[in-house]
Design a protein around this motif. Structure first.
Motif, mmCIF file in Angstrom:
data_model
loop_
_atom_site.group_PDB
_atom_site.id
_atom_site.type_symbol
_atom_site.label_atom_id
_atom_site.label_comp_id
_atom_site.label_asym_id
_atom_site.label_seq_id
_atom_site.Cartn_x
_atom_site.Cartn_y
_atom_site.Cartn_z
ATOM 1 N N UNK A 158 0.848 -1.194 0.000
ATOM 2 C CA UNK A 158 0.000 0.000 0.000
ATOM 3 C C UNK A 158 0.881 1.240 0.000
ATOM 4 N N UNK A 159 0.427 2.333 -0.611
ATOM 5 C CA UNK A 159 1.230 3.566 -0.669
ATOM 6 C C UNK A 159 1.344 4.221 0.711
ATOM 7 N N UNK A 160 2.398 5.013 0.873
ATOM 8 C CA UNK A 160 2.608 5.721 2.145
ATOM 9 C C UNK A 160 1.449 6.653 2.475
ATOM 10 N N UNK A 161 0.928 7.362 1.445
ATOM 11 C CA UNK A 161 -0.037 8.422 1.730
ATOM 12 C C UNK A 161 -1.360 7.884 2.268
ATOM 13 N N UNK A 162 -1.573 6.567 2.176
ATOM 14 C CA UNK A 162 -2.858 6.012 2.636
ATOM 15 C C UNK A 162 -2.936 5.884 4.159
ATOM 16 N N UNK A 163 -1.801 6.032 4.828
ATOM 17 C CA UNK A 163 -1.790 5.935 6.289
ATOM 18 C C UNK A 163 -1.170 7.194 6.879
ATOM 19 N N UNK A 164 -1.852 7.770 7.849
ATOM 20 C CA UNK A 164 -1.297 8.880 8.610
ATOM 21 C C UNK A 164 -1.120 8.434 10.062
ATOM 22 N N UNK A 165 0.028 8.715 10.589
ATOM 23 C CA UNK A 165 0.369 8.238 11.927
ATOM 24 C C UNK A 165 0.137 9.341 12.953
ATOM 25 N N UNK A 166 -0.682 9.035 13.967
ATOM 26 C CA UNK A 166 -0.998 9.999 15.024
ATOM 27 C C UNK A 166 -0.146 9.741 16.256
ATOM 28 N N UNK A 167 0.446 10.816 16.783
ATOM 29 C CA UNK A 167 1.198 10.735 18.038
ATOM 30 C C UNK A 167 0.722 11.826 18.971
ATOM 31 N N UNK A 168 0.803 11.553 20.266
ATOM 32 C CA UNK A 168 0.582 12.610 21.242
ATOM 33 C C UNK A 168 1.945 13.185 21.640
ATOM 34 N N UNK A 169 1.929 14.274 22.390
ATOM 35 C CA UNK A 169 3.183 14.975 22.691
ATOM 36 C C UNK A 169 4.198 14.123 23.437
ATOM 37 N N UNK A 170 3.734 13.263 24.341
ATOM 38 C CA UNK A 170 4.670 12.447 25.108
ATOM 39 C C UNK A 170 5.563 11.621 24.195
ATOM 40 N N UNK A 171 4.993 11.151 23.083
ATOM 41 C CA UNK A 171 5.802 10.374 22.151
ATOM 42 C C UNK A 171 6.595 11.243 21.204
ATOM 43 N N UNK A 172 5.993 12.367 20.794
ATOM 44 C CA UNK A 172 6.622 13.191 19.766
ATOM 45 C C UNK A 172 7.810 13.991 20.268
ATOM 46 N N UNK A 173 7.793 14.361 21.554
ATOM 47 C CA UNK A 173 8.792 15.304 22.042
ATOM 48 C C UNK A 173 9.958 14.665 22.785
ATOM 49 N N UNK A 174 9.908 13.331 23.036
ATOM 50 C CA UNK A 174 11.105 12.734 23.635
ATOM 51 C C UNK A 174 12.172 12.579 22.558
#
Length: 636
Positions: A507-523
């Motif tokens: 499947x192409x990359x654009x078909x999935x968007x990955x959601x993160x909250x700040x605890x995961x994104x900022x470490x």
């Protein structure tokens, strides 16, 4: 020095002499630090003491045997009989210790333990009466001390008890006690080796040395007091809780209370971890001094528990704790304030297991953190919640093992056209009766028991399956959002792992968007993994914007394609409009970010968000739907 060794003639006591300082050290540190008043603790102490006594009898016995011509025969009989009696009692103490440690004694009728002492008593009588029947050993006027016909069978008798120890340990092994059982089995193997060697070479005292090795093995792996003491506070640890609370729970004597430091993690951030750890040490010292005859535990994360084996005036004890924490703690020039809440155990309740009691306490501690100045009774309601949580944990583990986590899809609508443009994949768990367990009941639980990564992997994999089966095309959608847990961002191979699953389904990359909250994104590792995922081609979405510390400056430093405004900001604006949210939307659009408004519940809220210019709306148009229901509703 040679004269010393020649003193023992053909008898070799080197192993015994080497064992004495080892046992003395173990006894010193064990008795100094022993804080677990259980039967197996007493049997372990008795095993060490009997081994030391047996060694001393063995050394003296070897000396008199070496000088049999100059020593009265009765003295030779006395010390040799004492040595073999000591060996019997040591073996029996080790046997009882092994039966108590994996709690075999709880599953076997006590009369069998009484009967198990009878063979030892019979063999002891045989040893004691050796001077009259000479079946065990004898003294020849010309040759000295000689073996009797029962000498080798005596060691076979010791091995017989060891076999029971092996069986008891092996049949009691589970995930929780594997390390302890391995230690017992290794100890038993060492003692068996010493028993066989001494049976073969009776003039070398192997057995006490190998028992000492076995004791050392048990001390290190099972019975080291340091294993049951928390290093930060000096109080008993969670491991000690699991050992000590079995008996009080069984007899409904779990009388005690706990207290928790509110906002514990925030305290560690504000004061610094090193400072909080120093205060934990002070708290431990205060609790030990204030409750000297109680079981005082530090469980984790600012959670303390004090339990009394007898009566305890819980209300007076709680009042003392509150008074102590009312004012700031001042130590060594430092000052810090800690807000606490207390809970006390209703000992009238009948808990089915130690795990259920622990679960009830954890629920109470968590509630303490959210209640202002209110103490809690751990009553029937907490017991029922604990039973429910234990049940959900079982269902969750089974679903992880059998790949049974389901995904539901919640539509994301284009704010301008109100047409379906995407969806968010959400994990769902079914109970035994087929009903859906609320996400709030298992998402946090999956994190606490360490299966959140496996859960999210299943959601990602099944989302890829849906896309691969033309799910997007059938519903005229562009992409699906998939959540990543903060702990996943700690995995150094996260980007490669997700990309491997994606490639498996072509499947192409654009078909999935990955959601993160700040605890995961900022470490730090989270930032690294986000950049790797973005470089591969995934779009990254920041979820729950507005609940943490994010700002426009931080957004510029991270490769997000979209942000999702948290429901709290949306509701606040819809009930009390102010410039904050319009300015936020304008700023994020200026940074090139798409914006989704979460928690839209009414048409009025949807219209207000449209007026602000958000790109997508979520929640108002449909609740999360199973794959079949979603396809039935949105297939073109």
């Amino acid at each position: 020095m040679d004269a010393v060794w020649n003193f023992f003639g053909d008898w070799n006591v080197d192993f015994c002499l080497a064992s004495i300082p080892i046992l003395l050290l173990f006894l010193h540190f064990y008795m100094k630090n022993r804080e677990i008043p259980l039967k197996d603790t007493l049997y372990f102490r008795d095993t060490m003491v009997m081994t030391l006594v047996t060694i001393l009898f063995g050394i003296v016995g070897a000396a008199v045997c070496a000088h049999w011509k100059q020593v009265p025969y009765w003295l030779i009989y006395l010390f040799n009989v004492l040595y073999y009696i000591g060996s019997l009692l040591t073996a029996f103490c080790a046997f009882r210790y092994t039966m108590e440690t994996p709690h075999m004694a709880d599953r076997i009728d006590k009369k069998w333990f009484t009967l198990s002492a009878i063979p030892v008593a019979v063999m002891a009588i045989v040893v004691i009466t050796t001077p009259w029947h000479a079946c065990f050993f004898t003294i020849d006027p010309d040759l000295g001390v000689l073996q009797g016909p029962l000498y080798v069978p005596f060691y076979g008798f010791l091995l017989f008890y060891l076999v029971f120890c092996f069986i008891a340990a092996a049949t009691s092994e589970n995930k929780e006690n594997k390390e302890q059982i391995d230690g017992l089995l290794l100890s038993g193997a060492l003692i068996a080796a010493g028993t066989i060697l001494e049976a073969i070479d009776w003039q070398t005292l192997f057995l006490p040395f190998f028992i000492t090795l076995g004791v050392s093995c048990i001390y290190i792996t099972v019975r080291n007091p340091d294993l049951f003491k928390d290093k930060k506070t000096g109080l008993l640890s969670s491991a000690a809780f699991n050992l000590l609370m079995k008996e009080p729970l069984k007899h409904h004597q779990a009388c005690g209370f706990g207290f928790a430091i509110r906002s514990y993690n925030q305290c560690r951030v504000s004061y610094g971890s090193a400072v909080v750890d120093r205060y934990l040490s002070h708290f431990g010292e205060y609790i030990r001094n204030e409750f000297p005859k109680k079981y005082c535990f530090y469980l984790h994360d600012g959670h303390f528990l004090i339990v009394s084996p007898g009566f305890m005036d819980i209300h007076a004890a709680i009042a003392k704790i509150h008074q102590q924490f009312k004012d700031p703690w001042i130590r060594e020039g430092e000052s810090a304030s800690f807000d606490i809440g207390c809970c006390y155990i209703d000992n009238r309740l009948n808990y089915s297991s130690l795990a259920e009691l622990r679960e009830s306490l954890e629920l109470a501690f968590n509630d303490i953190d959210t209640l202002e100045h209110k103490d809690i009774v751990v009553d029937e309601k907490y017991k029922q919640r604990a039973e429910r949580q234990t049940h959900i944990r079982k269902i969750l583990r089974k679903a992880i093992e059998t790949d049974s986590i389901e995904i539901f899809l919640q539509p994301l609508m284009d704010a301008k056209t109100e047409e379906l443009t995407g969806a968010e994949a959400l994990a769902r768990l079914r109970d035994d009766d087929g009903t859906i367990i609320p996400p709030g009941d298992f998402i946090e639980l999956s994190n606490s028991i360490g299966v959140i990564n496996a859960l999210d992997d299943q959601v990602f994999d099944k989302t890829c399956q849906f896309i691969s089966a033309c799910g997007l095309t059938r519903c005229n959608m562009n992409w699906i959002h998939v959540n990543l847990a903060p702990t996943q961002c700690l995995n150094l191979d996260l980007a490669d792992h997700l990309n491997e699953i994606r490639r498996r389904y072509f499947i192409p990359f654009f078909t999935i968007r990955l959601e993160l909250i700040e605890d995961g994104a900022l470490n730090p590792n989270g930032k690294k993994q986000i950049n790797l995922l973005k470089e591969m081609g995934f779009d990254i979405v920041l979820d729950d914007y507005g609940t943490g510390y994010s700002n426009a400056s931080r957004m510029k430093d991270l490769p997000f394609s979209e942000i999702k405004i948290d429901i709290s900001l949306v509701k606040d604006y819809c009930s009390h409009p102010d410039p904050y949210l319009p300015n936020l939307v304008s700023t994020m659009h200026a940074l090139g970010l798409m914006i989704t408004a979460e928690g839209i519940e009414t048409k009025e809220m949807a219209d207000k968000m449209k007026a602000l210019g958000v790109d997508h709306l979520q929640c108002y148009y449909s609740k999360p739907l199973s794959i079949p229901d979603f396809l039935q509703k949105y297939s073109k």
